[in-house]
Enzyme design. Structure first.
Site, PDB file in Angstrom:
ATOM      1  N   ASP A   1       0.794  -1.096  -0.042  1.00  0.00           N
ATOM      2  CA  ASP A   1      -0.090   0.086   0.049  1.00  0.00           C
ATOM      3  C   ASP A   1       0.964   1.332  -0.033  1.00  0.00           C
ATOM      4  O   ASP A   1       0.229   2.494   0.098  1.00  0.00           O
ATOM      5  CB  ASP A   1      -1.050   0.139   1.023  1.00  0.00           C
ATOM      6  CG  ASP A   1      -2.268  -0.992   1.077  1.00  0.00           C
ATOM      7  OD1 ASP A   1      -2.573  -1.051  -0.173  1.00  0.00           O
ATOM      8  OD2 ASP A   1      -2.702  -1.538   1.994  1.00  0.00           O
TER       9      ASP A   1
ATOM     10  N   ASP B   1      -6.294  -4.076  -6.194  1.00  0.00           N
ATOM     11  CA  ASP B   1      -5.869  -2.916  -5.431  1.00  0.00           C
ATOM     12  C   ASP B   1      -4.632  -2.294  -5.835  1.00  0.00           C
ATOM     13  O   ASP B   1      -4.327  -1.178  -5.797  1.00  0.00           O
ATOM     14  CB  ASP B   1      -6.109  -2.918  -4.272  1.00  0.00           C
ATOM     15  CG  ASP B   1      -7.197  -3.749  -3.519  1.00  0.00           C
ATOM     16  OD1 ASP B   1      -7.685  -4.726  -4.209  1.00  0.00           O
ATOM     17  OD2 ASP B   1      -7.687  -3.683  -2.625  1.00  0.00           O
TER      18      ASP B   1
HETATM   19  N1  GLY Z   1      -7.355  -1.597  -0.759  1.00  0.00           N
HETATM   20  C1  GLY Z   1      -8.175  -2.438   0.195  1.00  0.00           C
HETATM   21  C2  GLY Z   1      -9.625  -2.150  -0.321  1.00  0.00           C
HETATM   22  O1  GLY Z   1     -10.029  -1.652  -1.333  1.00  0.00           O
HETATM   23  O2  GLY Z   1     -10.576  -2.199   0.631  1.00  0.00           O
END
Ligand code: GLY
Length: 376
Positions: A95, A157
């Site tokens: 992330d 993601d």
């Molecule tokens: N990246 C985690 C979500 O979209 O919940």
């Protein structure tokens, strides 16, 4: 030829509301907001240093600064950004783009402060080490010596974290970062996207050989369903990849994901949490999927090489934003989030709340419309 809308009548009022509520939240928060419960922000634990959502709060402060010109909001953004820094030493997932692109690169673009660049470059270096060269993917979760199931896992993601790598190549001239980002995007294209243009949230690979094993899910309904936020991450992320590389396969991927989802949206254009839920129309929405999609569509419209499609993407983004503004914002309520009716993860029983990332992409999209020269 579709007629292009540029500045809808409600845009300034929507931005004024967002900046005002962000100021209110700034005066009450002691840690990073994540989702609301009973209308109030639940905040991440201080030792999480913003978890994966801290960049969205900092980014919201940067955007509120850009919208208002108020230097106290830039100072607040800088202060909150510094609280993300411990993640450069103990981050064990992908992330870093969410955190350091929104917390630092955006801050540099909007404030001109070059001192914000080095932490983002460091984040790009850490993210690039998560690349599995055999499978040509970036490992989503867990440490680099985690169990094989984690070492072999990709998620939609991650498409949103690739821009950090493209930016690092531009900054340093080292094309290795961009090469990793493009390779990961091609792997996502090959394995997450189905022939009908839907996507799986997760894919599993053998981390030793790099061989693809299967599609899977974590926050969607099933391995064969299409989780609406993942699909929105894809529209947005593939558009970023096309902007960075000029490779038409990424432009076509972003378009294909749109072609799949558009007829599946309900009348008010705000997606249900998973396009395949058997409970539709009696199921929860995900307003964050809508705001991510709207911002991604504005990005796609700006780089689309077919002018008719560019107008279509832009007008669809505006229609989604108008629906969010009129029916999903917290105006006239005491709720702390800007948007209501987000769904973090229905399989984990987390739904129908505000989400800081839903709020961030809502304001990002409004700013893309209001001030395209910011090049967000
Ligand atoms: N990246 C985690 C979500 O979209 O919940």
């Amino acid at each position: 030829m579709s007629k292009l809308i540029t500045h809808p009548s409600w845009l300034d009022a929507a931005l004024e509301f967002c900046v005002g509520k962000t100021r209110q939240n700034l005066s009450t928060l002691s840690s990073f907001p994540e989702r609301t419960e009973s209308g109030r922000w639940l905040q991440t634990a201080p030792d999480q240093h913003g978890w994966w959502v801290g960049g969205h709060w900092v980014g919201l402060l940067w955007l509120a600064y850009a919208a208002s010109g108020d230097p106290t909001l830039a100072a607040a953004a800088r202060d909150w950004a510094s609280r993300l820094l411990p993640q450069l030493s103990d981050k064990a997932d992908h992330d870093l783009g969410f955190l350091f692109e929104l917390g630092y690169i955006l801050g540099h673009r909007l404030s001109g402060d070059a001192g914000l660049k080095p932490p983002a470059l460091q984040a790009a270096g850490i993210l690039s080490r998560r690349f599995n060269a055999r499978g040509k993917y970036i490992q989503a979760w867990g440490a680099l010596d985690a169990s094989p199931d984690l070492r072999g896992r990709t998620i939609m993601d991650t498409m949103m974290n690739l821009d950090l790598l493209f930016w690092a190549s531009q900054e340093t001239g080292d094309q290795r970062y961009a090469g990793i980002a493009a390779a990961h995007a091609r792997t996502t294209l090959a394995h997450h996207i189905r022939p009908d243009g839907s996507t799986s949230h997760v894919c599993d690979f053998d981390p030793e050989t790099g061989a693809f094993i299967k599609q899977d899910t974590h926050q969607g309904l099933s391995a064969t369903s299409c989780w609406s936020r993942g699909q929105a991450w894809g529209v947005y992320g593939f558009a970023d990849c096309y902007r960075a590389t000029g490779d038409h396969v990424f432009l076509n991927a972003s378009r294909r994901l749109m072609v799949y989802l558009w007829p599946r949206l309900p009348g008010d254009l705000i997606p249900f949490w998973d396009y395949d839920s058997p409970l539709i129309p009696n199921d929860v929405r995900d307003s964050s999927a809508a705001s991510i999609l709207a911002s991604g569509l504005l990005s796609l419209a700006a780089i689309e090489n077919d002018p008719n499609l560019a107008s279509i993407w832009q007008n669809r983004a505006i229609s989604i934003l108008e629906s969010l503004w009129k029916n999903y914002t917290s105006r006239d309520t005491h709720e702390a989030s800007l948007l209501l009716h987000g769904t973090r993860s229905k399989p984990h029983n987390l739904m129908d709340h505000g989400l800081i990332y839903g709020d961030y992409y809502f304001v990002e999209a409004l700013m893309r419309l209001s001030n395209p020269s910011l090049c967000l």
